[in-house]
Design a protein around this motif. Structure first.
Motif, PDB file in Angstrom:
ATOM      1  N   ALA A   2      -3.234  -1.895  -9.294  1.00 38.56           N
ATOM      2  CA  ALA A   2      -2.707  -1.714  -8.797  1.00 38.56           C
ATOM      3  C   ALA A   2      -1.278  -2.084  -8.317  1.00 38.56           C
ATOM      4  O   ALA A   2      -1.160  -2.656  -9.063  1.00 38.56           O
ATOM      5  CB  ALA A   2      -3.094  -3.051  -7.718  1.00 38.56           C
ATOM      6  N   ARG A   3      -0.616  -1.048  -7.944  1.00 41.38           N
ATOM      7  CA  ARG A   3       0.851  -0.790  -7.748  1.00 41.38           C
ATOM      8  C   ARG A   3       1.292  -0.919  -6.486  1.00 41.38           C
ATOM      9  O   ARG A   3       0.379  -0.134  -5.322  1.00 41.38           O
ATOM     10  CB  ARG A   3       1.757   0.549  -8.314  1.00 41.38           C
ATOM     11  N   PRO A   4       2.424  -1.167  -5.874  1.00 44.58           N
ATOM     12  CA  PRO A   4       3.182  -1.180  -4.511  1.00 44.58           C
ATOM     13  C   PRO A   4       3.166   0.359  -4.149  1.00 44.58           C
ATOM     14  O   PRO A   4       3.385   0.419  -5.208  1.00 44.58           O
ATOM     15  CB  PRO A   4       4.120  -1.852  -4.313  1.00 44.58           C
ATOM     16  N   MET A   5       2.723   1.452  -3.146  1.00 44.03           N
ATOM     17  CA  MET A   5       2.646   1.573  -2.627  1.00 44.03           C
ATOM     18  C   MET A   5       3.693   3.177  -1.567  1.00 44.03           C
ATOM     19  O   MET A   5       3.961   3.422  -0.628  1.00 44.03           O
ATOM     20  CB  MET A   5       2.128   2.610  -2.845  1.00 44.03           C
ATOM     21  N   HIS A   6       4.355   1.760  -0.724  1.00 42.36           N
ATOM     22  CA  HIS A   6       3.968   1.192   1.146  1.00 42.36           C
ATOM     23  C   HIS A   6       5.205   0.452   1.509  1.00 42.36           C
ATOM     24  O   HIS A   6       4.394  -0.771   0.564  1.00 42.36           O
ATOM     25  CB  HIS A   6       3.974   2.372   2.057  1.00 42.36           C
ATOM     26  N   PHE A   7       6.024  -0.315   1.792  1.00 47.02           N
ATOM     27  CA  PHE A   7       6.207  -0.900   2.613  1.00 47.02           C
ATOM     28  C   PHE A   7       6.277  -0.995   3.911  1.00 47.02           C
ATOM     29  O   PHE A   7       7.005   0.388   4.614  1.00 47.02           O
ATOM     30  CB  PHE A   7       7.710  -1.953   2.083  1.00 47.02           C
ATOM     31  N   GLU A   8       7.411  -2.258   5.099  1.00 49.00           N
ATOM     32  CA  GLU A   8       7.140  -2.500   5.902  1.00 49.00           C
ATOM     33  C   GLU A   8       8.230  -3.000   6.567  1.00 49.00           C
ATOM     34  O   GLU A   8       8.318  -3.994   6.201  1.00 49.00           O
ATOM     35  CB  GLU A   8       5.702  -2.132   6.680  1.00 49.00           C
ATOM     36  N   ILE A   9       9.340  -2.727   7.455  1.00 53.18           N
ATOM     37  CA  ILE A   9       9.801  -3.526   8.064  1.00 53.18           C
ATOM     38  C   ILE A   9       9.631  -3.905   9.534  1.00 53.18           C
ATOM     39  O   ILE A   9       9.547  -2.928  10.510  1.00 53.18           O
ATOM     40  CB  ILE A   9      11.488  -2.666   7.918  1.00 53.18           C
ATOM     41  N   GLN A  10       9.982  -4.918   9.591  1.00 54.58           N
ATOM     42  CA  GLN A  10       9.351  -5.165  11.492  1.00 54.58           C
ATOM     43  C   GLN A  10      10.838  -5.611  12.021  1.00 54.58           C
ATOM     44  O   GLN A  10      11.806  -5.734  11.315  1.00 54.58           O
ATOM     45  CB  GLN A  10       8.830  -6.846  12.032  1.00 54.58           C
ATOM     46  N   ILE A  50       9.685   3.297  -4.230  1.00 58.19           N
ATOM     47  CA  ILE A  50       8.821   3.643  -2.566  1.00 58.19           C
ATOM     48  C   ILE A  50       8.734   4.200  -1.859  1.00 58.19           C
ATOM     49  O   ILE A  50      10.541   3.518  -1.718  1.00 58.19           O
ATOM     50  CB  ILE A  50       7.335   2.349  -2.660  1.00 58.19           C
ATOM     51  N   ASN A  51       9.236   4.500  -1.107  1.00 59.71           N
ATOM     52  CA  ASN A  51       8.784   4.597   0.323  1.00 59.71           C
ATOM     53  C   ASN A  51       8.090   3.345   1.649  1.00 59.71           C
ATOM     54  O   ASN A  51       7.403   2.960   1.312  1.00 59.71           O
ATOM     55  CB  ASN A  51       8.810   5.743   1.099  1.00 59.71           C
ATOM     56  N   GLY A  52       8.510   3.803   3.011  1.00 59.16           N
ATOM     57  CA  GLY A  52       8.115   2.546   3.725  1.00 59.16           C
ATOM     58  C   GLY A  52       8.293   2.954   5.170  1.00 59.16           C
ATOM     59  O   GLY A  52       7.970   4.241   5.724  1.00 59.16           O
ATOM     60  N   GLY A  53       7.967   1.887   5.773  1.00 57.04           N
ATOM     61  CA  GLY A  53       7.979   2.233   7.257  1.00 57.04           C
ATOM     62  C   GLY A  53       8.422   1.470   7.623  1.00 57.04           C
ATOM     63  O   GLY A  53       9.078   0.396   7.550  1.00 57.04           O
TER      64      GLY A  53
END
Length: 130
Positions: A2-10, A50-53
């Motif tokens: 399992a690898r991180p594929m996305h991150f999010e910033i609040q 990775i890219n994020g949101g």
């Protein structure tokens, strides 16, 4: 594996954080058609990363000196000193939370609080760090 594929910033104020991360790292933001959400493009797809949101925060931002209660994203930078200097010129309330330190044989690391109080790390790879 399992690898991180996305991150999010609040974000309490999404445009402020979009401007901050665009200035500091050159990230680009594109509004997603479904609601209040912006996709973050962090760099070329043929390079590691990775890219994020980014999305509106659903409560109050973290308070100073509170324990970190989320995952911390660490961004690779070419020159930590130059990026820290750039951070100072951007302003907006961002600040160094943990000053530059050596991670022996890995690189140089510092932790930052963005203008909304979110923690993130910046790492300059350097196998000679001691």
């Amino acid at each position: 594996m399992a690898r991180p594929m996305h991150f999010e910033i609040q974000a309490s104020n999404p445009p402020v954080l979009m401007d901050f991360y665009s200035q500091l790292f050159g990230w680009t933001f594109n509004k997603w058609e479904a609601g209040e959400y912006w996709m973050i493009h962090t760099g070329p797809d043929d390079q590691p990363g990775i890219n994020g949101g980014l999305l509106p925060r659903q409560g109050p931002p973290p308070v100073d000196m509170a324990a970190v209660n989320a995952s911390v994203l660490t961004i690779i930078v070419d020159d930590l000193d130059a990026t820290l200097a750039k951070l100072g010129s951007i302003g907006g309330g961002a600040k160094v939370a943990v000053p530059k330190m050596a991670v022996p044989s890995i690189g140089w690391l510092a932790y930052i609080k963005d203008p909304d109080g979110n923690f993130f790390g910046m790492m300059q790879p350097d196998t000679r760090a001691a």
